[in-house]
Structure formats: structure tokens, C-alpha cells
Design a protein around this motif. Structure first.
Motif, mmCIF file in Angstrom:
data_model
loop_
_atom_site.group_PDB
_atom_site.id
_atom_site.type_symbol
_atom_site.label_atom_id
_atom_site.label_comp_id
_atom_site.label_asym_id
_atom_site.label_seq_id
_atom_site.Cartn_x
_atom_site.Cartn_y
_atom_site.Cartn_z
ATOM 1 N N PHE A 135 69.759 71.654 89.668
ATOM 2 C CA PHE A 135 70.616 70.551 89.029
ATOM 3 C C PHE A 135 69.880 69.477 88.176
ATOM 4 N N THR A 136 68.569 69.202 88.686
ATOM 5 C CA THR A 136 67.804 68.538 87.773
ATOM 6 C C THR A 136 67.589 69.238 86.264
ATOM 7 N N LYS A 137 67.275 70.461 86.630
ATOM 8 C CA LYS A 137 67.042 71.509 85.538
ATOM 9 C C LYS A 137 68.239 71.595 84.680
ATOM 10 N N ALA A 138 69.468 71.646 85.277
ATOM 11 C CA ALA A 138 70.477 72.097 84.346
ATOM 12 C C ALA A 138 70.728 70.574 83.503
ATOM 13 N N ALA A 139 70.501 69.380 84.174
ATOM 14 C CA ALA A 139 70.708 68.193 83.555
ATOM 15 C C ALA A 139 69.752 68.134 82.182
ATOM 16 N N TYR A 140 68.664 68.557 82.553
ATOM 17 C CA TYR A 140 67.766 68.606 81.252
ATOM 18 C C TYR A 140 68.061 69.576 80.366
ATOM 19 N N THR A 141 68.488 70.791 80.717
ATOM 20 C CA THR A 141 68.935 71.651 79.892
ATOM 21 C C THR A 141 70.133 71.037 78.657
ATOM 22 N N VAL A 142 71.118 70.347 79.674
ATOM 23 C CA VAL A 142 71.964 69.759 78.601
ATOM 24 C C VAL A 142 71.439 68.718 77.742
#
Lengths: 292, 292
Positions: A135-142
Motif C-alpha cells: 500500500f505504501t508502494k501504491a501511494a508512492y506510485t500515485v
């Protein structure tokens, strides 16, 4: 799969989530302004892509709700700020008064800020609660796709090109940064939540850029060949505003040809994801054809 | 500890980090506008609190750099947007033209958006790179304190109270949300990176609110008793603008008394952190006295 039924169920699922996040509390006026724009008739395009990408990668779409809402909330902030008098100075969007017209300019600026911040708060809350680094990785991607290297950079170059005709490279940059970046963010965040590997992420990045550009070319084509109803804004407005479009830069013939090849190439990628990607592939096919 | 030496070294450390994050790239103008405001003479108050809190909790201040920069970058976006014509309409800040005056209003709106987004990007990048959930938690803490429940909510109520005198509860809300929230964010994020336990986090939350309010009351006191040089803006401007202050709402005597007790209570908490908290305690003591 009954596509229409799934589509409507998913839109309801997203809207319920958005209502929860935007439930007014003190100071109410800012929640009212944010909610006004979020519920002003969006098609929930980006959240639907996010859900579809998660599903296509074998994930559980229930897990995507915070991110689906966050990406719609972030998209809405870009609309509110783009409409401001100092920017595009638009009084109406989708037939409704824009946020600064329905409320006031100061509240609209703060509503945009509030939505952008809330998008990150929602994603981070999900990441902290689950403890899963995906989820942290997905937030960083966004985050990296909607900042100055993405959506905001695209808006800057779009504003600058109002006074100077855009060349091919500049036009492609604007479309990639302004339109494709948030589509890429939605697809990749969904894929990361669904547990995608690097190869699938790279495929979706390619598909996002093809889909984003095809979507934008279709917009330009409809501006000269379509109806205001399909386009959602008056026909011929690009030409009237002296705005550089794919057609004015590359010519009508190349625009039509590129639209077809880009949308076909994007479709092929979505279809390569197999049965689990059926919703996503169908949704994207309808999206570029403006059936939704 | 040589306080002055440590202070200057830390300011240099923070500024070097900020320069790296704000190094211009395409489209340059937005980086120039963001950098213009970030390097317009800020004292790096919030990053210094963040470093100090990390150190006081036994952490390594080198680990804080992304978060120290992120909180200064987020603070700067609030200044750019607050100064806009539709908000406070200020042409100067710290003797320099405000962002929308030095550039243009559209670029200033986007520079603010770009900084807010960049703050989150930097924190999330640090969280993804390290893989340590403490960074995700610190980013969430910052995010929830600078959104509509924090800084933005405070600005909304402050704007509304321009047309209507603020009562005691409203004034305390404005100070808590507009001033104390980002101080709390800095202290808690630093403490989380330093590995603080729940008890220490709760202590720092209390200290942040006392410090933030004392800092604000001192501002109000200087507005009637100080000099423009110490205050950093013209003396008597609150009264002239009909702005509600701690003095106009609670009276001069209570303001002076509360200022002393709040700053003493905050100091006691910082001092209770022991030798590791010496820098933080000394910095905060000077901060409320406006020695820095």
C-alpha cells in the motif's frame, strides 16, 4: 460476466466510499465544497480502472476502496484548481457551476488543497492500518505521477502553450503528463494492490500511455466531428480558443490513424491479462470509443 | 553542546536537502517558483523541531532529512496559497515579493499544489526505500495534521472569522489548527523516526499544543508591544485589520499570564526528555521568546 451490472455495482461501491470520506464535519463549508465537486457527475473513470487492474492481477477489489476513492479525490482537486479564474476561468463544468462559482474563490482553492491532502491521508491510513508495504508502494506510485513530474507539470506546460503554439514534443508531453499520468497511477496502484509482478506493471504502464493518448486524440476528433452531448463541452471550442490539438499539430489523417492503432495496442495488452482482466479490457474498449 | 554551532549546522543540513529536492528540471518555471518561496528566508522552524524530536527520542537525525524537507515544503505551500489575492492578498512576505507577485497567480497556485504533492512524494519515497513502517506512520501523522482536520481547516475558520468576530472556542481552534498542528506534525514525525513509544508521543502532542499557542500569543503581544523587526510584519496590523487576537478575545492580562504558563509547561515537557533532548528544549525556549 454481465458488464453493465458489474459496472453499476462498482460505481455504487466507489460512491459509497466517497460519501463516507466526505461526510461533513467542522468546519462544514470546506467539506461541502469538496463534496460538491466530487459529486458533480464524474464517471469514476480512474477508480474503475484501479478496481479493474487489481482484479486483473488476481487481487480482491474490496481492498482497493481507499485507493479508488483517493484517486477520484485527487482527480477532483485538479479540476477545481484548473477551473479557477487565474487558470482556465471556467464558470461551468458538466453543466454545473464550478466550485469557485458555487462557493467562492478562497474556499475553492482550499477545497482543492483539502482534497489533494485527503487523497494522501486516505492512502496512508490504509497503509498504516494494513501494515502491508504494497500500500505504501501504491501511494508512492500515485504521488509521483500526480506531482510536478506528472499532472501538475502537464498543467504548467499546457498553460504556457496557450501563448505559444505547441510543437509535437510539447503536445505529447502535455497529453502524457495531464491525461495519461493519472490513468497510469490508477492502473499501477490497482495492480500493486492486486499483487502484480514487475512485468505486469511495465505492461500496464505502456497500456496507460497508449490509452491516455488515444482518449485525448478521440477528444480532439470529437471536437471537430462529434456532438456536444458526446464530448461534454461545446464543439469546436479548441479551434476557437486557438488551442493546439493532436489534429492541429499532426493533421487529421494521422490523428485518425494513430487513434485506431493506439487503442488497438492498448486493448491487446488488457486482453493479454486473461479472463480476470475481462472487465478492465471491456471498460477500456468502451472508454476510448466513448460508449460509457 | 554548543547550541549556536549545532543550530547552524542543522540549518545547513536542511537547506542542502531542500536544494536537492528543488533542483530545476522540465518544466523549469514551476521548480523556480517553488524554490523561490522555499528559499525566501524561512527559519526552518518545523524541520529543526523534527530533527530535535528524533534526537530526543534516541534516533539518528540523518534519517530525518526527507521528512525535515517535506515538512518545510508543506509549510511553504500554505504560505504561497495564503498570500494569494483571493485569500490574504499579500504582495510581500519577509520583505520579498510573494510568489504570485514574483511569478503569476496561475503559477503560484500550481507551485503550492506542486509543493504539497512533493512533500508527500518525498515522505513516501523514504518509506518505500527503507521498508520500515515507522516512516509510513510518520507520513500519515503529517498528512492528518495538515489536511482539513488541521492546517487547512484552521485557514478556513480564520477566513470565516474575518467577517465575524471569533469567540474563545473559535480562536483556540484557529491557533490549534493553523499554528500548532504543523508543530505537532514535526515533533511527532521526528519522534516516530527516533523510535518513540506511545507515552512520549502523547507528551509531545501536549507540548506541541502548548508551544503552538504560546508562540501565537507572543505574536499577538508583539503586535502591540514589540517592534516590526522582531515581529517580521508591521506593528499594530492585527488591530488595524480588525483581526481577532488572543488579547482582543481574552484581554491583555490573561494573554501575558497564559503565555508564561504555557511556555513554561511546554519547556518542562521538553526538559523531561533528558540530556538527548537538550537541543530541542533550548530551541523551543528561544522560539517562544523569539530569540532565534
Amino acid at each position: 460476466m454481465n458488464f453493465e451490472k458489474a459496472l453499476n455495482e462498482r460505481i455504487d461501491f466507489i460512491n459509497e466510499g466517497l460519501k463516507t470520506y466526505l461526510k461533513p464535519q467542522y468546519p462544514e463549508i470546506i467539506y461541502e465544497a469538496m463534496g460538491y465537486s466530487v459529486f458533480a457527475g464524474g464517471k469514476r473513470l480512474r477508480p474503475l480502472l484501479l478496481l479493474g487492474a487489481c482484479e486483473a492481477c488476481g487481487g480482491d477489489i474490496k481492498e482497493t476502496l481507499p485507493f479508488a476513492c483517493a484517486i477520484e479525490i485527487i482527480h477532483t482537486y485538479t479540476l477545481i484548481h484548473d477551473d479557477l479564474p487565474a487558470m482556465d476561468n471556467d464558470d461551468y463544468r458538466r453543466g454545473k457551476l464550478t466550485c469557485h462559482k458555487a462557493f467562492s474563490e478562497d474556499i475553492a482553492i482550499l477545497a482543492g488543497d483539502g482534497l489533494l491532502n485527503m487523497g494522501f491521508e486516505i492512502m496512508l491510513e490504509a497503509a498504516v492500518k494494513s501494515g502491508d508495504p504494497k500500500f505504501t508502494k501504491a501511494a508512492y506510485t500515485v504521488g509521483s505521477l500526480c506531482g510536478v513530474k506528472g499532472t501538475i507539470g502537464g498543467q504548467v506546460v499546457d498553460l504556457l502553450s496557450e501563448t505559444k503554439k505547441a510543437d509535437e514534443k510539447t503536445l505529447l508531453y502535455i497529453h502524457k503528463a495531464k491525461t495519461a499520468a493519472l490513468i497510469e497511477a490508477a492502473l499501477k496502484a490497482g495492480a500493486l494492490i492486486g499483487g502484480a509482478d514487475e512485468e505486469t506493471l511495465a505492461k500496464l504502464e505502456t497500456a496507460a500511455n497508449k490509452l491516455g493518448l488515444a482518449f485525448q486524440i478521440k477528444d480532439d476528433l470529437l471536437d471537430i466531428t462529434g456532438t456536444a452531448e458526446v464530448l461534454g463541452k461545446p464543439i469546436g471550442s479548441d479551434d476557437k480558443n486557438g488551442k493546439s490539438t493532436y489534429i492541429s499539430v499532426f493533421g487529421l489523417e494521422k490523428a485518425q490513424k494513430d487513434y485506431l492503432s493506439l487503442s488497438e495496442e492498448a486493448n491487446e495488452i488488457f486482453e493479454s491479462l486473461g479472463e480476470k482482466g475481462a472487465f478492465l479490457a471491456e471498460y477500456c474498449r468502451r472508454l476510448v470509443d466513448r460508449i460509457n
